[in-house]
Design an enzyme around this catalytic site. Structure first.
Site, PDB file in Angstrom:
ATOM      1  N   LYS A  83      30.791  26.791  45.878  1.00  0.00           N
ATOM      2  CA  LYS A  83      30.067  28.059  45.755  1.00  0.00           C
ATOM      3  C   LYS A  83      28.685  27.891  46.382  1.00  0.00           C
ATOM      4  O   LYS A  83      27.920  26.992  45.999  1.00  0.00           O
ATOM      5  CB  LYS A  83      29.972  28.405  44.275  1.00  0.00           C
ATOM      6  CG  LYS A  83      29.842  29.869  43.963  1.00  0.00           C
ATOM      7  CD  LYS A  83      30.040  30.088  42.465  1.00  0.00           C
ATOM      8  CE  LYS A  83      29.759  31.506  42.074  1.00  0.00           C
ATOM      9  NZ  LYS A  83      29.739  31.664  40.617  1.00  0.00           N
TER      10      LYS A  83
HETATM   11  O1  G3P Z   1      29.902  34.787  38.421  1.00  0.00           O
HETATM   12  C1  G3P Z   1      28.574  35.217  38.380  1.00  0.00           C
HETATM   13  C2  G3P Z   1      28.208  35.642  37.023  1.00  0.00           C
HETATM   14  O2  G3P Z   1      28.304  34.562  36.133  1.00  0.00           O
HETATM   15  C3  G3P Z   1      26.881  36.264  36.853  1.00  0.00           C
HETATM   16  O3  G3P Z   1      26.978  37.017  35.719  1.00  0.00           O
HETATM   17  O4  G3P Z   1      26.216  38.239  33.753  1.00  0.00           O
HETATM   18  O5  G3P Z   1      24.823  36.346  34.685  1.00  0.00           O
HETATM   19  O6  G3P Z   1      25.009  38.506  35.900  1.00  0.00           O
HETATM   20  P1  G3P Z   1      25.665  37.557  34.990  1.00  0.00           P
END
Ligand code: G3P
Length: 215
Positions: A83
């Site tokens: 990633k």
């Molecule tokens: O895969 C990316 C994700 O983990 C981000 O999520 O909720 O931290 O915006 P968030």
């Protein structure tokens, strides 16, 4: 649409695996930090549990460092997808990975032009962060729509649209409606997808009526 789980918590991954819905896993530095465990240890364990793409994120921000990390990560297991953040140095590394047979997931995508660049660089997955756009009053799902529209017009783009930063079941529904390839879903949201109050009420009634049937 494929379902990935967005977590580095192996207990959650094991539980999701039992649902029979899991196609892969995505992690990021914040999710790994939350476990309090060593990155390598967590990755090894995830690779034992899930036989599907497992995203492991680099922390380098220049081409050479990202390249080195990509090499190391990709050797851990055949299912590792490296990633890489959507920055110019990251795109260079994505192109290098594509040339060297290393799968990539380009992360922190917030615009359709960024997604276009990732596809041109040869990314295997692009991760638009829809929840974070919604958080700042932008329409996260509109970004996914535009990426799907662009990618659909060019046969040479094989990049899969991986909807990330999913916060609730409606994000999963909309991702499927617009034809995203993958949604990476937090454990808490995954658990909500099957629930419907009418299902629970209907089942309670069936079971109560069954008690009246002579056995
Ligand atoms: O895969 C990316 C994700 O983990 C981000 O999520 O909720 O931290 O915006 P968030």
């Amino acid at each position: 649409m494929k379902f990935f789980i967005d977590t580095a918590d192996v207990a959650e991954i094991r539980e999701a695996q039992t649902m029979g819905l899991l196609d892969g896993v995505t992690t990021n530095p914040s999710l790994v930090a939350r476990t309090g465990r060593k990155f390598r240890e967590v990755l090894d364990e995830i690779c034992e549990i899930v036989d599907g793409p497992i995203s492991a994120e680099v922390v380098g921000t220049d081409f050479e460092t990202i390249k080195k990390e990509a090499r190391v990560l990709s050797k851990i297991h055949k299912n590792i997808v490296v990633k890489i953040p959507l920055i110019p140095e990251g795109l260079k590394a994505v192109a290098w990975c594509a040339d060297n047979g290393i799968a990539t997931n380009v992360t922190l995508c917030f615009s359709p032009l960024q997604a276009l660049l990732a596809a041109k660089a040869g990314a295997d997955y692009i991760s638009p962060f829809i929840g974070r756009l919604d958080d700042i009053s932008h329409d996260g799902m509109e970004l996914v729509r535009q990426i799907v529209e662009i990618y659909d017009q060019y046969d040479e783009f094989d990049t899969e649209v991986l909807v990330a930063s999913v916060r609730h079941p409606m994000h999963v529904l909309e991702a499927a409606r617009v034809g995203a390839d993958v949604a990476t879903i937090p454990f808490s949201v995954l658990g909500k997808l099957a629930h419907h109050p009418l299902t629970d009420i209907g089942l309670a009634k069936f079971l109560a009526d069954w008690e009246k049937v002579p056995q």
